[in-house]
Design a protein around this motif. Structure first.
Motif, PDB file in Angstrom:
ATOM      1  N   ASN A   1     -11.535  -0.595   4.116  1.00  0.00           N
ATOM      2  CA  ASN A   1     -11.214  -2.176   4.821  1.00  0.00           C
ATOM      3  C   ASN A   1      -9.886  -2.001   5.448  1.00  0.00           C
ATOM      4  O   ASN A   1      -9.210  -2.820   5.586  1.00  0.00           O
ATOM      5  N   ASP A   2      -9.175  -0.764   5.880  1.00  0.00           N
ATOM      6  CA  ASP A   2      -8.108  -0.514   6.637  1.00  0.00           C
ATOM      7  C   ASP A   2      -6.640  -0.599   5.528  1.00  0.00           C
ATOM      8  O   ASP A   2      -5.728  -0.732   6.399  1.00  0.00           O
ATOM      9  N   HIS A   3      -7.000  -0.725   4.333  1.00  0.00           N
ATOM     10  CA  HIS A   3      -5.656  -1.024   3.489  1.00  0.00           C
ATOM     11  C   HIS A   3      -5.163   0.528   3.347  1.00  0.00           C
ATOM     12  O   HIS A   3      -5.892   1.636   3.148  1.00  0.00           O
ATOM     13  N   ARG A   4      -3.993   0.377   3.458  1.00  0.00           N
ATOM     14  CA  ARG A   4      -3.121   1.715   3.186  1.00  0.00           C
ATOM     15  C   ARG A   4      -1.871   1.744   2.212  1.00  0.00           C
ATOM     16  O   ARG A   4      -1.557   2.717   1.952  1.00  0.00           O
TER      17      ARG A   4
ATOM     18  N   HIS B   1      -2.978  -3.481   0.137  1.00  0.00           N
ATOM     19  CA  HIS B   1      -2.613  -4.170   1.621  1.00  0.00           C
ATOM     20  C   HIS B   1      -2.852  -3.324   2.784  1.00  0.00           C
ATOM     21  O   HIS B   1      -2.636  -1.973   2.687  1.00  0.00           O
ATOM     22  N   LYS B   2      -2.991  -4.014   4.119  1.00  0.00           N
ATOM     23  CA  LYS B   2      -3.070  -2.954   5.289  1.00  0.00           C
ATOM     24  C   LYS B   2      -1.485  -2.657   5.522  1.00  0.00           C
ATOM     25  O   LYS B   2      -1.361  -1.505   6.164  1.00  0.00           O
ATOM     26  N   SER B   3      -0.533  -3.640   5.364  1.00  0.00           N
ATOM     27  CA  SER B   3       0.774  -3.141   5.870  1.00  0.00           C
ATOM     28  C   SER B   3       1.771  -3.767   4.691  1.00  0.00           C
ATOM     29  O   SER B   3       1.432  -4.512   4.110  1.00  0.00           O
TER      30      SER B   3
ATOM     31  N   HIS C   1     -10.109   1.553  -2.617  1.00  0.00           N
ATOM     32  CA  HIS C   1      -9.860   0.311  -2.970  1.00  0.00           C
ATOM     33  C   HIS C   1     -11.080  -0.453  -3.848  1.00  0.00           C
ATOM     34  O   HIS C   1     -10.783  -1.375  -4.444  1.00  0.00           O
ATOM     35  N   GLU C   2     -12.015   0.037  -3.712  1.00  0.00           N
ATOM     36  CA  GLU C   2     -13.352  -0.452  -4.392  1.00  0.00           C
ATOM     37  C   GLU C   2     -13.175  -0.129  -5.938  1.00  0.00           C
ATOM     38  O   GLU C   2     -13.584  -0.680  -7.072  1.00  0.00           O
TER      39      GLU C   2
END
Length: 168
Positions: free
Chosen positions: A13-16, A34-36, A78-79
């Motif tokens: 989901n592009d979270h880093r 979170h993504k950012s 993330h899952e």
């Protein structure tokens, strides 16, 4: 509070990043991905609570270690966050001698394996009618202050042992 990351590769989901918050007494941890983290401003802790840096760093290390062991596909981390949190919250902490779940809710968590293979505790609770179950739960909650006092005493002994070891 602290942030873990950037994590490579990014989740699907592009979270880093993982934002981690911990309660100092119970060691209860909350995390979100979170993504950012551009809106978060970094502030160093004051000398009054230096031990919080160690608590949050230890939580970060443990969450990363749990996620690393649970994740086969690095993009799916993330899952696995909810399961990692369950694992973290139901493991006894050396400093308190209790699980964070016990200190927050006054009873130990029912882990998923206990649903499939009922433990003695689950069997006993299943045989109670609603009134008796509520009464037993109320008694457990009434004992939470006593459990927390025991944990405070255990924590003080642990801190004394750590100070003696450090001073050697």
């Amino acid at each position: 509070m602290d942030a873990i990351g950037p994590i490579e590769p990014a989740a699907s989901n592009d979270h880093r990043f993982i934002l981690v918050a911990i309660d100092y007494f119970t060691k209860w941890v909350e995390v979100t991905s979170h993504k950012s983290v551009t809106k978060i401003t970094h502030q160093n802790s004051t000398a009054y609570r230096l031990q919080m840096n160690g608590a949050i760093e230890a939580a970060n290390k443990n969450i990363k270690r749990i996620l690393r062991k649970m994740t086969y596909n690095h993009k799916g981390w993330h899952e696995q966050l909810p399961c990692a949190l369950l694992g973290y919250r139901t493991m006894a902490r050396t400093s308190t001698g209790a699980t964070p779940y016990l200190l927050v809710y006054g009873t130990e968590a029912v882990i998923p394996v206990e649903v499939e293979i009922p433990s003695l505790r689950i069997i006993q609770e299943a045989e109670l009618d609603n009134v008796k179950w509520v009464r037993a739960r109320y008694e457990q909650l009434a004992l939470i202050d006593e459990k927390r006092i025991v944990v405070v005493y255990h924590s003080q002994l642990y801190q004394q042992r750590m100070a003696r070891a450090f001073n050697k």
